[in-house]
Design a protein around this motif. Structure first.
Motif, PDB file in Angstrom:
ATOM      1  N   TRP A 152       8.461  -6.058  10.641  1.00  0.00           N
ATOM      2  CA  TRP A 152       7.625  -4.906  10.103  1.00  0.00           C
ATOM      3  C   TRP A 152       6.474  -5.022  10.661  1.00  0.00           C
ATOM      4  O   TRP A 152       5.907  -6.105  11.317  1.00  0.00           O
ATOM      5  CB  TRP A 152       7.565  -4.689   8.633  1.00  0.00           C
TER       6      TRP A 152
ATOM      7  N   ALA B 157       2.574  -5.412   9.815  1.00  0.00           N
ATOM      8  CA  ALA B 157       2.242  -5.836   8.514  1.00  0.00           C
ATOM      9  C   ALA B 157       0.497  -6.167   8.778  1.00  0.00           C
ATOM     10  O   ALA B 157       0.226  -6.517   9.548  1.00  0.00           O
ATOM     11  CB  ALA B 157       2.776  -6.960   7.968  1.00  0.00           C
TER      12      ALA B 157
ATOM     13  N   PHE C 289       6.913 -10.426   6.631  1.00  0.00           N
ATOM     14  CA  PHE C 289       7.104  -8.934   6.844  1.00  0.00           C
ATOM     15  C   PHE C 289       7.179  -8.897   8.475  1.00  0.00           C
ATOM     16  O   PHE C 289       8.068  -8.187   8.851  1.00  0.00           O
ATOM     17  CB  PHE C 289       5.941  -8.043   6.353  1.00  0.00           C
TER      18      PHE C 289
ATOM     19  N   ALA D 215       3.752  -2.302   6.516  1.00  0.00           N
ATOM     20  CA  ALA D 215       3.598  -3.063   5.145  1.00  0.00           C
ATOM     21  C   ALA D 215       2.010  -3.391   5.121  1.00  0.00           C
ATOM     22  O   ALA D 215       1.524  -3.890   5.896  1.00  0.00           O
ATOM     23  CB  ALA D 215       4.408  -4.438   5.126  1.00  0.00           C
TER      24      ALA D 215
END
Lengths: 122, 321
Positions: free
Chosen positions: A44, A46, A39, A73
């Motif tokens: 992202w 994460a 991720f 995430a």
């Protein structure tokens, strides 16, 4: 990639990561991989938590969004059937329906009464 | 026809602030005016057709009216499951646009050929499937599609198909007469209509006057128009730029098979095969027997043969040309 490119910071993905597939275990079939790294590689923010711990879940959710400029995430590492020793981490229970006796044993492990037997249930 | 679509889209977006356009990274240059005018309502999701459909589904649930766009083979094939599960199943108002339907992208090879799109989309229950034949039909149909509560598929061509002068109104779900005629009715959908009209107009000089009906709406098919046509002609010729499975000829065959009696059926269109060898669109249509010359020749054969009305129970026949 699209979510990160468009800085969708109100998007949260939660992965229920129990390590099991329908016909085998993730690591054995697909090779060990870090979902958190994947991720992050796609832009992202994460984090990994113990998905069977309510306090860790609540703590992580309260910190969302993890970053102001990207999606978040949460990789929630879980054990399928957590709390019922004869069911935990076994693919078989994706398919088996518990017998009445197994159901009672499972419920007593969890310290739970089924909803339809609770006195206040309408 | 792409230009007509872009203009219709612009008008639709002006009329309704809920209209939002998503593309899977296609339509170079076509939507520049739209993007300049409605920047925040133009979204390029990249070459990611599943995301195209799923993002549209999410937007539709939030009250938007998404119009999504890719080349026909990609718009319908790759995200078929997403269309089925995320548009068809919940019945969301999304217009799926497939550009270059049929064999418009002939020279790009099999991946870009779309002889299956009408069939694929017709397989989804509650999907309205439409293939306009000229710019006028697009401008009339897009607003009607945008009023639907459920999903729809719009197959458009690429080149500047000429407008065929026809007075009949363009009403979603209804076939329209393009040319009145006798003995034989040519029934078609999509951009091949302009070739059919061209062929029929050239036959007037020979005293041959088949009728032409454009079924821009393939699903739901206007069965009552077919019933009324069958009272007046002895032969229906279906002309399609689609495989014999799942398209207009298959739907008309199904209608015909359930009738006790009716006109003889003839099909002009590609065989059930992929087209190899990089021919041009015109070469393809010639090979498939759907160019103007082949259509004219079929009409000559059927109109001069002195065919009487087919006997009861006559089976559907397909003539390979």
């Amino acid at each position: 990639m699209f979510a990160a490119a468009h800085r969708l910071n109100r998007l949260l993905a939660i992965v229920d990561n129990n390590g099991l597939q329908a016909v085998g275990r993730n690591d054995a079939l697909m090779g060990y991989t870090s979902l958190e790294e994947k991720f992050r590689a796609f832009g992202w923010a994460a984090r990994t938590i113990n998905g069977n711990s309510m306090s860790e879940i609540v703590a992580a959710l309260s910190e969302v969004p993890f970053a102001s400029d990207r999606p978040s995430a949460i990789i929630a590492r879980t054990r399928a059937g957590f709390g019922v020793d004869f069911m935990e981490d076994q693919i078989l229970w994706h398919y088996r329906t518990p017998s009445p006796e197994e159901l009672q044993r499972a419920l007593s492990k969890l310290g739970q009464t089924p909803l339809h037997k609770q006195p206040s249930h309408a | 026809m792409r230009k007509a679509f872009a203009e219709s889209l612009l008008q639709a977006a002006e009329a309704d602030p809920r209209v939002i356009f998503l593309t899977a990274d296609l339509g170079y240059g076509t939507f520049d005016v739209f993007q300049a005018k409605f920047g925040s309502r133009y979204v390029n999701v990249g070459v990611a057709e599943a995301q195209l459909v799923c993002a549209a589904a999410g937007l539709a649930l939030e009250g938007w009216r998404p119009v999504i766009y890719s080349i026909a083979s990609f718009a319908t094939g790759r995200p078929f499951e997403q269309i089925r599960v995320s548009l068809g199943y919940p019945g969301l108002p999304v217009v799926v646009v497939g550009a270059g339907g049929g064999y418009t992208y002939a020279s790009s090879g099999v991946t870009h050929h779309s002889g299956e799109d009408l069939g694929l989309m017709s397989l989804v229950p509650n999907m309205t499937v439409v293939a306009p034949g000229d710019p006028h039909e697009i401008t009339q149909l897009l607003p009607q599609l945008l009023k639907l509560k459920g999903p729809s598929y719009l197959r458009i061509g690429k080149y500047g198909e000429p407008a065929y002068q026809a007075e009949a109104k363009v009403i979603l779900g209804h076939g329209r007469v393009l040319r009145e005629g006798q003995e034989v009715a040519l029934v078609c959908t999509g951009q091949i209509a302009s070739t059919v009209v061209q062929a029929v107009d050239s036959l007037k000089a020979e005293g041959i006057t088949p009728a032409v009906y454009q079924f821009h709406t393939v699903q739901p098919l206007d069965l009552s128009l077919l019933d009324s046509i069958s009272e007046r002609v002895h032969t229906i010729v279906v002309v399609e730029e689609h495989l014999p499975v799942g398209g207009l000829s298959a739907a008309v065959s199904a209608w015909r098979a359930l009738r006790e009696n009716g006109p003889r059926m003839v099909r002009l269109g590609p065989p059930h095969a992929l087209v190899l060898g990089n021919p041009t669109v015109n070469e393809m249509r010639q090979r498939m027997g759907i160019d103007s010359a082949a259509i004219s020749e079929t009409c000559r054969r059927l109109c001069r043969s002195g065919n009487v009305r087919a006997p009861k129970g006559a089976a559907v026949s397909a003539i390979a040309t």
